[in-house]
Scaffold this motif. Structure first.
Motif, PDB file in Angstrom:
ATOM      1  N   ARG A 128       3.934 -11.258  11.214  1.00  0.00           N
ATOM      2  CA  ARG A 128       4.975 -10.227  11.196  1.00  0.00           C
ATOM      3  C   ARG A 128       4.365  -8.857  10.932  1.00  0.00           C
ATOM      4  O   ARG A 128       4.730  -7.862  11.584  1.00  0.00           O
ATOM      5  N   ASN A 129       3.422  -8.778   9.977  1.00  0.00           N
ATOM      6  CA  ASN A 129       2.751  -7.508   9.689  1.00  0.00           C
ATOM      7  C   ASN A 129       1.948  -7.022  10.891  1.00  0.00           C
ATOM      8  O   ASN A 129       1.949  -5.830  11.199  1.00  0.00           O
ATOM      9  N   GLN A 130       1.261  -7.919  11.586  1.00  0.00           N
ATOM     10  CA  GLN A 130       0.498  -7.517  12.760  1.00  0.00           C
ATOM     11  C   GLN A 130       1.414  -7.033  13.884  1.00  0.00           C
ATOM     12  O   GLN A 130       1.103  -6.052  14.555  1.00  0.00           O
ATOM     13  N   LEU A 171       4.113   0.022  15.692  1.00  0.00           N
ATOM     14  CA  LEU A 171       3.884   1.370  15.169  1.00  0.00           C
ATOM     15  C   LEU A 171       2.768   2.081  15.929  1.00  0.00           C
ATOM     16  O   LEU A 171       2.869   3.284  16.208  1.00  0.00           O
ATOM     17  N   MET A 172       1.715   1.353  16.292  1.00  0.00           N
ATOM     18  CA  MET A 172       0.627   1.983  17.036  1.00  0.00           C
ATOM     19  C   MET A 172       1.075   2.389  18.442  1.00  0.00           C
ATOM     20  O   MET A 172       0.696   3.452  18.927  1.00  0.00           O
ATOM     21  N   ILE A 173       1.882   1.580  19.078  1.00  0.00           N
ATOM     22  CA  ILE A 173       2.435   1.961  20.377  1.00  0.00           C
ATOM     23  C   ILE A 173       3.319   3.198  20.223  1.00  0.00           C
ATOM     24  O   ILE A 173       3.250   4.139  21.033  1.00  0.00           O
ATOM     25  N   PHE A 174       4.120   3.233  19.170  1.00  0.00           N
ATOM     26  CA  PHE A 174       4.985   4.384  18.900  1.00  0.00           C
ATOM     27  C   PHE A 174       4.155   5.647  18.685  1.00  0.00           C
ATOM     28  O   PHE A 174       4.472   6.717  19.234  1.00  0.00           O
ATOM     29  N   ILE A 181      -4.566   7.394  11.556  1.00  0.00           N
ATOM     30  CA  ILE A 181      -3.633   6.377  11.071  1.00  0.00           C
ATOM     31  C   ILE A 181      -3.812   5.082  11.852  1.00  0.00           C
ATOM     32  O   ILE A 181      -3.804   3.989  11.286  1.00  0.00           O
ATOM     33  N   GLN A 182      -4.012   5.197  13.151  1.00  0.00           N
ATOM     34  CA  GLN A 182      -4.208   3.999  13.968  1.00  0.00           C
ATOM     35  C   GLN A 182      -5.523   3.286  13.613  1.00  0.00           C
ATOM     36  O   GLN A 182      -5.574   2.051  13.610  1.00  0.00           O
ATOM     37  N   VAL A 183      -6.559   4.033  13.290  1.00  0.00           N
ATOM     38  CA  VAL A 183      -7.830   3.416  12.883  1.00  0.00           C
ATOM     39  C   VAL A 183      -7.629   2.618  11.598  1.00  0.00           C
ATOM     40  O   VAL A 183      -8.110   1.485  11.462  1.00  0.00           O
ATOM     41  N   ILE A 184      -6.900   3.185  10.658  1.00  0.00           N
ATOM     42  CA  ILE A 184      -6.627   2.483   9.400  1.00  0.00           C
ATOM     43  C   ILE A 184      -5.823   1.218   9.661  1.00  0.00           C
ATOM     44  O   ILE A 184      -6.127   0.145   9.110  1.00  0.00           O
ATOM     45  N   PHE A 185      -4.801   1.305  10.508  1.00  0.00           N
ATOM     46  CA  PHE A 185      -4.010   0.116  10.845  1.00  0.00           C
ATOM     47  C   PHE A 185      -4.888  -0.963  11.474  1.00  0.00           C
ATOM     48  O   PHE A 185      -4.778  -2.142  11.146  1.00  0.00           O
ATOM     49  N   GLN A 186      -5.764  -0.553  12.391  1.00  0.00           N
ATOM     50  CA  GLN A 186      -6.594  -1.544  13.066  1.00  0.00           C
ATOM     51  C   GLN A 186      -7.586  -2.193  12.112  1.00  0.00           C
ATOM     52  O   GLN A 186      -7.830  -3.392  12.190  1.00  0.00           O
ATOM     53  N   LEU A 187      -8.133  -1.403  11.199  1.00  0.00           N
ATOM     54  CA  LEU A 187      -9.066  -1.984  10.236  1.00  0.00           C
ATOM     55  C   LEU A 187      -8.376  -2.994   9.329  1.00  0.00           C
ATOM     56  O   LEU A 187      -8.878  -4.087   9.105  1.00  0.00           O
TER      57      LEU A 187
END
Length: 108
Positions: A23-25, A31-34, A64-70
């Motif tokens: 669910r988190n992924q 969010l990254m698509i947004f 922000i996207q880099v942090i999400f991906q990490l």
């Protein structure tokens, strides 16, 4: 009898943990698509946004996207990844210091 109960409890725990992680992924992916769509819109409608706002805004969204991906896609938030994360943060800090040094040299 007791061993079967422990195994069933373990399976249920892993199933709930996996569902929460999935669910988190999924939420992070949405969010990254947004954020990507917002970046494209800010460039496409350049008459609505000043040009000196767009570049820092896109860089912020990229960070922000880099942090999400990490943390979510590369599982850096899990136990056992402390040392690789330390090396990544050290590399980011060294890159920041290098960029700061070059900017200081250029401006002075």
């Amino acid at each position: 009898m007791e061993n079967n109960s422990v195994h069933r409890t373990s399976v249920e725990y892993r199933r709930k943990k996996s569902a929460k992680e999935m669910r988190n992924q999924f939420l992070t992916f949405i969010l990254m698509i947004f954020f990507t769509v917002i970046s494209f819109v800010s460039v496409a409608y350049n008459d609505l946004f000043p040009s000196n706002f767009v570049a820092p805004f896109i860089l912020l969204l990229a960070g922000i996207q880099v942090i999400f991906q990490l943390y979510y896609f590369m599982h850096a938030s899990h136990k056992g990844h402390e040392m690789p994360m330390f090396f990544m943060y050290s590399g980011v800090f060294a890159a920041f210091l290098t960029i700061l040094a070059f900017l200081t040299i250029v401006w002075w």
